[in-house]
Design a protein around this motif. Structure first.
Motif, short mmCIF file in Angstrom:
data_model
loop_
_atom_site.label_atom_id
_atom_site.label_comp_id
_atom_site.label_asym_id
_atom_site.label_seq_id
_atom_site.Cartn_x
_atom_site.Cartn_y
_atom_site.Cartn_z
N THR A 124 10.15 30.86 -20.91
CA THR A 124 9.20 31.96 -20.68
C THR A 124 7.81 31.42 -20.35
O THR A 124 7.15 31.87 -19.40
N VAL A 125 7.37 30.43 -21.11
CA VAL A 125 6.03 29.87 -20.90
C VAL A 125 5.95 29.15 -19.56
O VAL A 125 5.00 29.36 -18.78
N THR A 126 6.92 28.30 -19.26
CA THR A 126 6.87 27.55 -18.00
C THR A 126 7.02 28.49 -16.80
O THR A 126 6.39 28.28 -15.76
N GLU A 127 7.82 29.52 -16.95
CA GLU A 127 7.96 30.49 -15.86
C GLU A 127 6.61 31.16 -15.57
O GLU A 127 6.22 31.31 -14.40
N ARG A 128 5.92 31.56 -16.62
CA ARG A 128 4.63 32.22 -16.42
C ARG A 128 3.65 31.30 -15.69
O ARG A 128 2.98 31.72 -14.74
N ILE A 129 3.61 30.04 -16.08
CA ILE A 129 2.69 29.09 -15.45
C ILE A 129 3.08 28.88 -13.98
O ILE A 129 2.20 28.84 -13.10
N MET A 130 4.37 28.76 -13.72
CA MET A 130 4.81 28.52 -12.34
C MET A 130 4.54 29.72 -11.45
O MET A 130 4.10 29.57 -10.30
N LEU A 131 4.77 30.91 -11.96
CA LEU A 131 4.52 32.11 -11.16
C LEU A 131 3.02 32.30 -10.90
O LEU A 131 2.63 32.76 -9.82
N GLU A 132 2.20 31.91 -11.87
CA GLU A 132 0.75 31.97 -11.65
C GLU A 132 0.35 31.01 -10.52
O GLU A 132 -0.51 31.32 -9.70
N GLY A 133 1.02 29.85 -10.47
CA GLY A 133 0.75 28.89 -9.41
C GLY A 133 1.15 29.43 -8.04
O GLY A 133 0.45 29.25 -7.05
N LEU A 134 2.28 30.11 -8.01
CA LEU A 134 2.71 30.72 -6.74
C LEU A 134 1.76 31.81 -6.28
O LEU A 134 1.47 31.95 -5.09
N ALA A 135 1.27 32.61 -7.24
CA ALA A 135 0.37 33.71 -6.90
C ALA A 135 -0.93 33.18 -6.30
O ALA A 135 -1.50 33.80 -5.42
#
Length: 228
Positions: A217-228
């Motif tokens: 959950t945490v790594t997904e949030r960070i990765m999606l923020e990077g994509l955004a």
């Protein structure tokens, strides 16, 4: 001007055809125009067209019916997960759906690994985890992290989990550079993953599942923020 090698022309044509299929210019279930018409429309030879068709058939986007023509497959109904890398390149929107599956499968894999990992596999997991902290840059940390997850899948003793893990990683490899956020600090990346490995090594299935859910959950949030 120097003529382009044939393979380069095939690459470009394959990309154009794939884009036309995935954007609906050639809808699922429809037949493509006759080869001569299509080749003329794209400004290529029929031989080049056949090479591009062969690649797209192998990818699961086209099928040929003898005496009838070449049809666009309904890849969402009939296709397999091997299409995901291509679909991600076409539209990053697929990443969110891939991550949803990643969370579910990853937590289950950690739980199973905790109950099935051998002593040798536990030692391998700890060694691979140490490599995450020692990796020299974000790219190397990310690759080291992936190897830990591959080892977790192997520790379940279920080869289907291994193949699913490989498929999910392969799916977002086309955009991996944009997902490096969680791996920029080797120590932090190690710290997030350590509870998963330690719970698996301790044989604690419940803790392993919860730790994996938290990590994913945490790594997904960070990765999606990077994509955004």
């Amino acid at each position: 001007m120097e003529a382009l090698p044939r393979e380069t022309i095939v690459d470009v044509l394959e990309s154009r055809l794939r884009e036309d299929i995935l954007t609906g210019r050639h809808p699922a279930g429809s037949y493509l125009p006759p080869e001569r018409t299509l080749a003329d429309g794209y400004g290529v030879t029929r031989n080049t067209l056949k090479h591009a068709f062969a690649r797209l058939m192998q990818a699961g986007l086209l099928e040929t019916r003898h005496g009838v023509g070449t049809r666009v497959r309904d890849y969402l109904r009939l296709g397999g997960a091997d299409l995901l890398p291509m679909l991600v390149r076409h539209s990053p929107d697929w990443i969110g759906e891939i991550f949803e599956v990643r969370r579910s499968i990853g937590a289950l894999i950690a739980e199973r690994a905790a109950t099935r990992a051998t002593g040798e596999q536990q030692a391998e997991l700890r060694a691979l985890l140490a490599a995450v902290r020692e990796a020299p840059d974000a790219d190397a940390v990310q690759l080291a992290d992936i190897e830990v997850h591959r080892a977790l899948a192997r520790a379940t003793g279920n080869r289907v989990y291994v193949l699913l893990t490989n498929t999910l990683f392969n799916a977002y490899l086309p955009v991996r550079a944009a997902l490096a956020g969680p791996f920029e600090d080797p120590g932090a990346a190690h710290g997030r993953l350590e509870p998963v490995v330690e719970a698996v090594a301790a044989g604690d299935a419940d803790t392993a599942r919860r730790a994996a859910e938290e990590y994913l959950t945490v790594t997904e949030r960070i990765m999606l923020e990077g994509l955004a």
